[in-house]
Design an enzyme around this catalytic site. Sequence first.
Site: not given
Length: 340
Positions: A157, A132
Site C-alpha cells: 500500500y 499517505s
Amino acid sequence: MKIQKDKILVTGSAGFIGFHMSKLLLEENHEVVGIDNLNDYYDVNLKTDRLKILKKFKNYTFQKVDIKDKKELDSVFEEFEPDYVINLAAQAGVRYSIENPYAYIDSNIIGFINILEACRNFPVKHLLYASSSSVYGGNSKVPFSTSDQVDNPVSLYAATKKSNELMAHTYSHLYDIPTTGLRFFTVYGPWGRPDMAYFSFTKSIIDGKPIKVFNHGKMERDFTYIDDIVEGISKLIRKPHNPKVELDDSINYSISFNAPYKIYNIGNNHPIKLEKFIKVIENKLEKEAQKNYLEMQPGDVLKTYADVTDLQIDIGFKPKTLIEEGIGKFVDWYKEYYKQ
C-alpha cells in the site's frame, strides 16, 4: 464578495474521505461530479447511504465508474470538463495489501495513471490526490517531514502511494500539470471505514467482544479528524504550487525544479498512544474494553507524526481537533447510525 464556483471532480466520492470532501464542496455551492466503483471492500450499504446524502444536493452528479477503466473515466472528463480534480479513489488498508496485492495495482497504479492521462488530455487547473503517511515507512526521525527520504516502504500500500507521488511529479514536469499530493495521517470520524481500528474497537466494545491490540498498545498515531482533512484540502484547491522563479546560475538545480508539484502532510501534529486512544473510546462509551494483546503486524509502523509547517506557511492552516472531541462525534454518529 461573491465567491467563484467551480466544477470539481471527486473520485472515490462514496468513500469515507470522498464523501466528506464532496459534502463540504457542495455546501460551498461548487458543482461536484462524484465517481466511485462502489466495491465491496467493506459494507456497500455504508457507501450507498453516504451517496443518498450527497444526492440530495442539486449541484451533485454521480457516475458509477472505476478509475481503472480508462475509457469510462475519459468519458466523464470529456462530458463534464472539470476545473479541478481531487483523486480520493484508492484501494485502502495496509494489512489487506499483503493478502490482495493486485487490488492495489489495479486501483492505485493503473487507476492513477488513468487519472493523470485524463488530466493531460482534458486539461484541469489542479489535480490533488491522496497519498499517505505510510510512505514514511519505519522512519525513526520525527516529526515526519515532506523533505524526508521515503524510499523504504514497509507495505505494498505504501509503495503504491509513493509511486503515485513519483508519477505525479513526472506529469507535472513533462506536461506542466499542477499536482499536489496529500499525505494523510490516520483519518477518523463519522461515516468512517469499518476496517479502521477506532471503528472496530467501538463495535466490539459495544458488543462485549474483545479487541485486538497490536504491539501491546505501544504504537502511536497522529490521529486526524475528518473535518480537518477536508478543510485542508479545500483551502489547497486554488493554491497549486507555482515555482516559476528566477534561478541562481551558481546553484545546480534539478531539471524538474520548476515543475508545478507539491507534497503536503495533513496530520494532527500530535501523536497519541494507542492505549490512550482506546481509553478515550472507553470513556465515551462508559464501558471497558476486553483487550487481546498481540504482537506487531507485518506492514505496521511504531509511530506516525506529521510536520505540517508547509501547510501552515502556505495556507495558514493546521488540523486542530482534539481526540476527545473527534472520538465523541464518531461514537455519537455510530450509535445513531447503527441504532445502538
